[in-house]
Design an enzyme around this catalytic site. Structure first.
Site: not given
Ligand code: NDP
Length: 291
Positions: A58, A102, A125
């Site tokens: 990422k 994460q 997200d």
């Protein structure tokens, strides 16, 4: 039965590269117009090797798109309070337009509490309850990256999805449920199946669009796929085959020659997920300019 022909395979890597190029061009233009760039903060707690690989990837792709990348690697023993304090700082940081924690987080941390502490406008997200609710009620939302990428691949292949029967196997908050909402918003007829579903094979065989998000290696067999159906395989399963480690999906790819189209694993949905993260960060940045 047999391997799908090359023209049937959906190249997620190529689609992701096209999307990333477009985002890179948009970022450069916005930088020229405003002097600002989108910033993405990624928080990793602990040292799970798979998570560390995702976070590095990422970071690399965020920088390659011309965005600012802020990495926060915290030790395994980090407390929930410490993580919440970091989120609060990032929420208030004007250089940060997107925040991603994460998953999974270590057991002493309540993932739900952390995800809902992220400012919804920076929740790239799309897991905050406000974004989930906005998606479910057809309002402006940040949409979870994986289902967003799946929808893009489907629309590219099929165009209009109106009236098609979509069967989604899996009902998680991060893939199955938002995938269902997105397909419903495209006027698909949506069935969500899960571990308690009866006669799953028959339900799958009725699908024009079959999305597998289960986490069971090659569970969906070739004869569960209707000839011509478009199959999106979200699953990422690490297995050992003939003594070698391999990644396989939730669909028995080598039995899917009769599918109308199918995503491979790897190289299908995975690359689109990161490209959609960049896309969501750009969206959050644009909205911050309008605020
Ligand atoms: P979860 O474990 O959260 O959810 C799995 C879902 O599958 C559940 O709804 C579960 O049902 C259902 N399920 C499990 N076993 C069966 C079965 N035998 N028959 C029918 N349904 C079953 O997983 P995620 O949604 O987070 O992820 C799914 C897969 O996608 C994983 O392989 C994951 O690694 C992958 N993934 C890939 C991403 C990418 O970028 N390509 C991103 C995110 C995930 P129930 O609810 O009843 O338990």
């Amino acid at each position: 039965m047999g391997n799908p022909r090359p023209e049937v395979i959906i190249d997620g890597k190529a689609a992701a590269a096209i999307l990333a190029d477009k985002i890179t061009a948009d970022v450069a233009e916005l930088r020229w117009e405003t002097g600002l760039v989108p910033g993405l903060a990624v928080v990793l707690v602990g040292d799970d090797p798979a998570s560390a690989v995702y976070v590095s990837s990422k970071h690399r792709q965020t920088v390659a798109a011309g965005m600012a990348s802020f990495e926060h690697r915290l030790p395994m023993e980090t407390t929930e309070d410490d993580l919440l304090a970091l989120i609060e700082r990032l929420n208030g940081d004007p250089a940060v337009h997107g925040i991603l924690v994460q998953l999974p987080v270590p057991p002493q941390i309540d993932a739900g509490a952390v995800l809902n502490a992220i400012e919804p406008g920076k929740d790239v997200d799309g897991f905050h309850v406000l974004n989930a609710g906005s998606l479910a009620t057809g309002q402006e939302a940040l949409v979870p990256c994986t289902p967003l990428g799946c929808l893009m691949l489907l629309k590219e292949r099929l165009g209009d999805l109106s009236g098609l029967h979509a069967v989604i196997v899996g009902r998680s908050n991060i893939v199955g449920k938002p995938m269902a909402q997105l397909l419903l918003s495209e006027n698909g007829t949506v069935t969500i199946a899960h571990s308690r579903t009866r006669d799953l094979a028959t339900i799958c065989r009725s699908a024009d669009i079959l999305v597998a998000a289960v986490g069971q290696p090659e569970m969906i067999r070739g004869d569960w796929i209707r000839p011509g159906a478009v199959v999106i395989d979200v699953g990422i399963n690490r297995v050992t085959q003939e003594g070698k480690p391999r990644l396989v999906g939730d669909v028995a790819f080598a039995e899917a020659a009769h599918a109308g189209a199918i995503t491979p694993v790897p190289g299908g949905v995975g690359p689109m997920t990161i490209a959609c993260l960049l896309s969501n960060t750009l969206t959050a940045f644009r909205r911050s300019l309008q605020a």
